[in-house]
Design a protein around this motif. Sequence first.
Motif, PDB file in Angstrom:
ATOM      1  N   GLY A  18       0.803  -0.757   0.304  1.00  0.00           N
ATOM      2  CA  GLY A  18       0.205   0.011  -0.104  1.00  0.00           C
ATOM      3  C   GLY A  18       0.715   1.441   0.310  1.00  0.00           C
ATOM      4  N   SER A  19      -0.113   2.140  -0.581  1.00  0.00           N
ATOM      5  CA  SER A  19       0.316   3.479  -0.556  1.00  0.00           C
ATOM      6  C   SER A  19      -0.480   4.869  -0.068  1.00  0.00           C
ATOM      7  N   GLY A  20      -1.189   4.248   0.843  1.00  0.00           N
ATOM      8  CA  GLY A  20      -1.624   5.463   2.318  1.00  0.00           C
ATOM      9  C   GLY A  20      -0.787   5.428   2.678  1.00  0.00           C
ATOM     10  N   TRP A  21      -2.851   6.415   3.684  1.00  0.00           N
ATOM     11  CA  TRP A  21      -1.766   7.251   5.133  1.00  0.00           C
ATOM     12  C   TRP A  21      -0.736   6.485   5.767  1.00  0.00           C
ATOM     13  N   GLY A  22      -1.675   4.910   6.161  1.00  0.00           N
ATOM     14  CA  GLY A  22      -0.555   3.637   7.084  1.00  0.00           C
ATOM     15  C   GLY A  22       0.709   3.338   7.018  1.00  0.00           C
ATOM     16  N   SER A  23       1.023   3.405   5.106  1.00  0.00           N
ATOM     17  CA  SER A  23       2.145   2.248   4.868  1.00  0.00           C
ATOM     18  C   SER A  23       3.597   3.747   4.320  1.00  0.00           C
ATOM     19  N   SER A  41       1.892  -1.412  -4.446  1.00  0.00           N
ATOM     20  CA  SER A  41       1.006   0.002  -4.571  1.00  0.00           C
ATOM     21  C   SER A  41      -0.108  -0.543  -5.931  1.00  0.00           C
ATOM     22  N   PRO A  42      -0.513  -0.874  -5.911  1.00  0.00           N
ATOM     23  CA  PRO A  42      -1.010  -0.661  -7.415  1.00  0.00           C
ATOM     24  C   PRO A  42      -1.140   0.719  -7.905  1.00  0.00           C
ATOM     25  N   ARG A  43      -0.984   2.072  -6.653  1.00  0.00           N
ATOM     26  CA  ARG A  43      -1.183   3.137  -6.913  1.00  0.00           C
ATOM     27  C   ARG A  43       0.140   3.440  -6.647  1.00  0.00           C
ATOM     28  N   PHE A  48      -3.787  12.551  -0.412  1.00  0.00           N
ATOM     29  CA  PHE A  48      -4.583  12.948   0.822  1.00  0.00           C
ATOM     30  C   PHE A  48      -6.215  12.939   0.078  1.00  0.00           C
ATOM     31  N   THR A  49      -6.694  11.668   1.197  1.00  0.00           N
ATOM     32  CA  THR A  49      -7.881  11.857   1.128  1.00  0.00           C
ATOM     33  C   THR A  49      -8.681  12.648   1.282  1.00  0.00           C
ATOM     34  N   PRO A  50      -8.330  13.503   2.637  1.00  0.00           N
ATOM     35  CA  PRO A  50      -9.516  14.547   3.165  1.00  0.00           C
ATOM     36  C   PRO A  50     -10.150  16.154   2.054  1.00  0.00           C
ATOM     37  N   ALA A  85       2.326  -2.689  -8.377  1.00  0.00           N
ATOM     38  CA  ALA A  85       1.058  -3.764  -9.033  1.00  0.00           C
ATOM     39  C   ALA A  85       0.026  -4.503  -8.087  1.00  0.00           C
ATOM     40  N   GLU A  86      -1.010  -5.215  -8.101  1.00  0.00           N
ATOM     41  CA  GLU A  86      -1.882  -5.007  -6.406  1.00  0.00           C
ATOM     42  C   GLU A  86      -1.099  -6.557  -5.895  1.00  0.00           C
ATOM     43  N   CYS A  87      -1.475  -6.530  -4.321  1.00  0.00           N
ATOM     44  CA  CYS A  87      -0.871  -8.352  -4.365  1.00  0.00           C
ATOM     45  C   CYS A  87      -2.371  -8.646  -3.991  1.00  0.00           C
ATOM     46  N   THR A  88      -2.884 -10.021  -4.170  1.00  0.00           N
ATOM     47  CA  THR A  88      -4.201 -10.699  -4.751  1.00  0.00           C
ATOM     48  C   THR A  88      -3.599 -12.172  -3.520  1.00  0.00           C
ATOM     49  N   LEU A 328      -1.897  -1.751   9.452  1.00  0.00           N
ATOM     50  CA  LEU A 328      -2.328  -0.962   9.415  1.00  0.00           C
ATOM     51  C   LEU A 328      -2.944  -0.401   9.254  1.00  0.00           C
ATOM     52  N   GLY A 329      -4.232   1.070  10.327  1.00  0.00           N
ATOM     53  CA  GLY A 329      -5.276   1.382   9.339  1.00  0.00           C
ATOM     54  C   GLY A 329      -6.434   0.767   9.128  1.00  0.00           C
ATOM     55  N   ASP A 330      -6.876   0.904   7.285  1.00  0.00           N
ATOM     56  CA  ASP A 330      -8.601   0.473   7.642  1.00  0.00           C
ATOM     57  C   ASP A 330      -8.661  -0.618   7.377  1.00  0.00           C
ATOM     58  N   CYS A 331      -7.860  -1.615   7.452  1.00  0.00           N
ATOM     59  CA  CYS A 331      -7.402  -3.192   6.847  1.00  0.00           C
ATOM     60  C   CYS A 331      -7.473  -4.157   8.297  1.00  0.00           C
ATOM     61  N   ALA A 337     -11.349   4.076  15.226  1.00  0.00           N
ATOM     62  CA  ALA A 337     -12.270   4.712  14.022  1.00  0.00           C
ATOM     63  C   ALA A 337     -11.228   4.515  12.604  1.00  0.00           C
ATOM     64  N   PRO A 338     -11.855   3.811  11.456  1.00  0.00           N
ATOM     65  CA  PRO A 338     -10.723   4.274  10.112  1.00  0.00           C
ATOM     66  C   PRO A 338     -10.875   5.120   9.743  1.00  0.00           C
ATOM     67  N   THR A 339      -9.583   5.979  10.340  1.00  0.00           N
ATOM     68  CA  THR A 339      -9.417   7.211   9.629  1.00  0.00           C
ATOM     69  C   THR A 339      -7.887   7.938   9.236  1.00  0.00           C
ATOM     70  N   ALA A 340      -7.790   8.437   8.480  1.00  0.00           N
ATOM     71  CA  ALA A 340      -6.423   8.715   8.564  1.00  0.00           C
ATOM     72  C   ALA A 340      -5.270   9.252   9.777  1.00  0.00           C
ATOM     73  N   GLN A 341      -6.281   9.706  10.229  1.00  0.00           N
ATOM     74  CA  GLN A 341      -5.114  10.362  11.683  1.00  0.00           C
ATOM     75  C   GLN A 341      -4.491   8.653  12.526  1.00  0.00           C
ATOM     76  N   ALA A 448      -5.445  23.922   8.301  1.00  0.00           N
ATOM     77  CA  ALA A 448      -5.037  23.010   8.929  1.00  0.00           C
ATOM     78  C   ALA A 448      -4.899  21.497   8.220  1.00  0.00           C
ATOM     79  N   TYR A 449      -5.959  21.336   6.961  1.00  0.00           N
ATOM     80  CA  TYR A 449      -5.482  20.667   6.132  1.00  0.00           C
ATOM     81  C   TYR A 449      -4.026  21.182   4.620  1.00  0.00           C
ATOM     82  N   VAL A 450      -4.106  22.591   4.059  1.00  0.00           N
ATOM     83  CA  VAL A 450      -2.898  23.138   3.825  1.00  0.00           C
ATOM     84  C   VAL A 450      -1.935  22.007   4.538  1.00  0.00           C
TER      85      VAL A 450
HETATM   86  P1  FAD Z   1      -5.342   3.910   1.771  1.00  0.00           P
HETATM   87  O1  FAD Z   1      -4.978   5.673   2.413  1.00  0.00           O
HETATM   88  O2  FAD Z   1      -6.700   3.746   1.357  1.00  0.00           O
HETATM   89  O3  FAD Z   1      -4.201   2.866   1.504  1.00  0.00           O
HETATM   90  C1  FAD Z   1      -4.202   2.025   1.238  1.00  0.00           C
HETATM   91  C2  FAD Z   1      -3.362   1.879  -0.332  1.00  0.00           C
HETATM   92  O4  FAD Z   1      -3.244  -0.044  -0.219  1.00  0.00           O
HETATM   93  C3  FAD Z   1      -3.479   2.311  -1.174  1.00  0.00           C
HETATM   94  O5  FAD Z   1      -2.011   2.643  -1.951  1.00  0.00           O
HETATM   95  C4  FAD Z   1      -4.492   1.684  -2.450  1.00  0.00           C
HETATM   96  O6  FAD Z   1      -3.249   1.579  -3.844  1.00  0.00           O
HETATM   97  C5  FAD Z   1      -3.310   0.386  -1.934  1.00  0.00           C
HETATM   98  N1  FAD Z   1      -3.594  -1.016  -2.031  1.00  0.00           N
HETATM   99  C6  FAD Z   1      -5.145  -1.778  -2.470  1.00  0.00           C
HETATM  100  N2  FAD Z   1      -5.346  -2.842  -2.529  1.00  0.00           N
HETATM  101  C7  FAD Z   1      -3.846  -3.179  -2.287  1.00  0.00           C
HETATM  102  C8  FAD Z   1      -4.007  -4.036  -3.265  1.00  0.00           C
HETATM  103  N3  FAD Z   1      -4.156  -5.214  -2.736  1.00  0.00           N
HETATM  104  N4  FAD Z   1      -2.299  -4.366  -2.397  1.00  0.00           N
HETATM  105  C9  FAD Z   1      -1.557  -3.533  -2.264  1.00  0.00           C
HETATM  106  N5  FAD Z   1      -1.521  -2.142  -2.355  1.00  0.00           N
HETATM  107  C10 FAD Z   1      -2.966  -2.536  -2.108  1.00  0.00           C
HETATM  108  N6  FAD Z   1      -9.936  10.411   7.652  1.00  0.00           N
HETATM  109  C11 FAD Z   1      -9.579  11.542   8.450  1.00  0.00           C
HETATM  110  O7  FAD Z   1      -8.403  11.265   9.579  1.00  0.00           O
HETATM  111  N7  FAD Z   1      -9.975  12.793   7.808  1.00  0.00           N
HETATM  112  C12 FAD Z   1      -9.874  13.382   7.027  1.00  0.00           C
HETATM  113  O8  FAD Z   1     -10.556  14.320   6.940  1.00  0.00           O
HETATM  114  C13 FAD Z   1     -10.377  12.159   6.046  1.00  0.00           C
HETATM  115  N8  FAD Z   1     -11.098  12.935   4.747  1.00  0.00           N
HETATM  116  C14 FAD Z   1     -11.923  11.340   4.533  1.00  0.00           C
HETATM  117  C15 FAD Z   1     -12.831  11.569   2.717  1.00  0.00           C
HETATM  118  C16 FAD Z   1     -12.318  10.813   1.849  1.00  0.00           C
HETATM  119  C17 FAD Z   1     -13.239  11.460   0.945  1.00  0.00           C
HETATM  120  C18 FAD Z   1     -12.025   9.608   2.668  1.00  0.00           C
HETATM  121  C19 FAD Z   1     -12.399   8.353   1.474  1.00  0.00           C
HETATM  122  C20 FAD Z   1     -11.636   9.078   3.669  1.00  0.00           C
HETATM  123  C21 FAD Z   1     -11.975   9.944   4.905  1.00  0.00           C
HETATM  124  N9  FAD Z   1     -10.199   9.648   5.433  1.00  0.00           N
HETATM  125  C22 FAD Z   1     -10.634  11.076   6.730  1.00  0.00           C
HETATM  126  C23 FAD Z   1      -9.980   8.221   5.515  1.00  0.00           C
HETATM  127  C24 FAD Z   1      -9.008   7.830   5.484  1.00  0.00           C
HETATM  128  O9  FAD Z   1      -8.630   8.465   4.317  1.00  0.00           O
HETATM  129  C25 FAD Z   1      -8.339   6.807   5.626  1.00  0.00           C
HETATM  130  O10 FAD Z   1      -8.952   6.103   7.474  1.00  0.00           O
HETATM  131  C26 FAD Z   1      -7.439   6.582   4.932  1.00  0.00           C
HETATM  132  O11 FAD Z   1      -7.097   6.559   3.754  1.00  0.00           O
HETATM  133  C27 FAD Z   1      -6.256   4.411   5.741  1.00  0.00           C
HETATM  134  O12 FAD Z   1      -4.785   4.893   5.360  1.00  0.00           O
HETATM  135  P2  FAD Z   1      -4.889   3.692   5.193  1.00  0.00           P
HETATM  136  O13 FAD Z   1      -2.805   3.360   4.450  1.00  0.00           O
HETATM  137  O14 FAD Z   1      -4.842   2.083   5.960  1.00  0.00           O
HETATM  138  O15 FAD Z   1      -5.646   3.382   3.467  1.00  0.00           O
END
Ligand code: FAD
Length: 479
Positions: A18-23, A41-43, A48-50, A85-88, A328-331, A337-341, A448-450
Amino acid sequence: PVDQKPPDPSKKTLVVLGSGWGSVSLLKKIDTENYNVVVVSPRNFFLFTPLLPSCTTGTIEHRSIMEPLRNILRHKTASVTFYEAECTKVDPVNRVLTLRDNSEIKGDIAETSLPFDYLVIGVGAQNTTFGIPGVQENACFLKEIADAQKIRTRIMDCIETATFKDQTDEERKRLLHMVVVGGGPTGVEFAGELQDFFEEDLRKWVPEIADDFHVSLVEALPNVLPMFSKQLINYTEKTFKDEKINIHTKTMVKKVDEKTIFAEVTKPDGTKDMIEMPYGLLVWATGNAPRPVVRDLMSKIPDQAKARRGLEVNDYLVVNGTEGIWALGDCAATKYAPTAQVATQQGQYLARLFNTMAKTQALEEDIAHLEELGHATASPDDKKAIATEIEAKAKTLRRSKRLMPFQYTHQGSLAYIGSDKAIADLTFGDGNNLTSSGQMTYLFWRSAYVSMCFSTRNKMLVIMDWLKVKMFGRDVSRE
Ligand code: FAD
Ligand code: NAD
């Protein structure tokens, strides 16, 4: 960029999914010299989801909130390998991953395997539909850049089709009815942004839709934003009423077809009624569900038999029933709560854990080496000096092994609710709470977001987008 050391296969391989908030928060803080780090990561960017809801109407251009992962990784002291790539599949026993290149362009190899010593799973979550018929086929979601682009295109498509020559009244009304299902922060922020778009630009550019364009927010519970305080919920609901966004609470969507939403309404006397809502655009924001790779892994681990929301982890974020695999994170299913924080703090915690693990290993090796030296030497003075050094290192080792479990510090919640107003539930040092709402809170929300945007480039682009919209309005071309 620094002069990076090449990957060292003699070191343990740490794969980060993954390349999201946690990773990314983990990658920012980890000392890559200690491991052979591979990111999958497939991305190939951080999002910056907020500010994603602002991309659906063009208030912010999508590239302003994307940061190339390569840019993040090139600053590490030892180089990190990245595979788009996606990890399947994760095989926790043989410690190997299956990777698939899901992008449009494929080479000779579209699927391969990758062995790991340590694994951090940060793949986030996907949108839940609760299996409600017709949602997957007909709704838009709001999680990724492509989702926001699709919504932006659909809004304009609905408008242009609604104003087509000889369009019937009934069809025009349907096409201009924008429905958001889910009154959590995603649904509320999107509804606010869409109404802003209408009031500030569409009304001016396409005046013929002014009477029929409507935004509705549908929520199954008695109120929107259940995670905010009662005062802020009331403020949001009142603001929406003033903005002319229709809120349908106690309304649970049961079925969706191409043009109509079927929902069950609980009336004040407790009886239930089915209603039909014709729509042009449907945005579905009812929360998270585990991704297929996570569900597959859960099914392979007996300790995860009861897990539903995601991978169950212990206090150190180790996936229950595994060794050397963290989530870590949403998974991950935790009490938070599943949040970026939360994801960010978990990433920082794991970086500390990996840095400490490497230090511990180095100390253990040093101690073993000193012990050998101590046995080999005959001089009592040397023996004494070595013993003192061993004792000092053992003390440092004991200290670094005393790793605390992960602890989350909540700093508060912020949400934009439209018409230049935001709400904030802030938490200070010793748990004191401050709630605030309105236009000053909106300025705070913006600053704050900037300040949280990933890079100076992102910060500049976001500010420029806001200025651009202020000066010229939003772009109403359909891509
Ligand atoms: P993500 O950030 O979703 O990253 C997951 C990563 O894994 C991505 O790079 C994805 O491409 C990659 N991935 C997916 N599948 C695979 C796979 N099979 N193999 C490898 N990689 C994979 N939270 C806040 O705290 N404040 C906010 O203001 C806020 N606003 C939000 C607004 C929106 C519209 C959304 C949708 C969410 C918001 N959130 C906010 C929630 C926050 O975005 C998530 O909680 C956060 O992104 C979780 O981080 P993560 O790293 O777990 O997942
Ligand atoms: P959510 O889980 O917070 O809210 C989903 C809402 O949909 C719930 O209120 C639920 O009752 C409702 N719902 C479920 N099924 C329904 C149905 N069939 N019909 C009508 N309503 C239904 O989801 P979200 O808003 O996507 O947020 C996901 C996570 O991301 C949350 O943890 C949230 O805190 C976080 N997030 C935070 C922010 C922010 O802090 N500004 C912004 C967006 C998302």
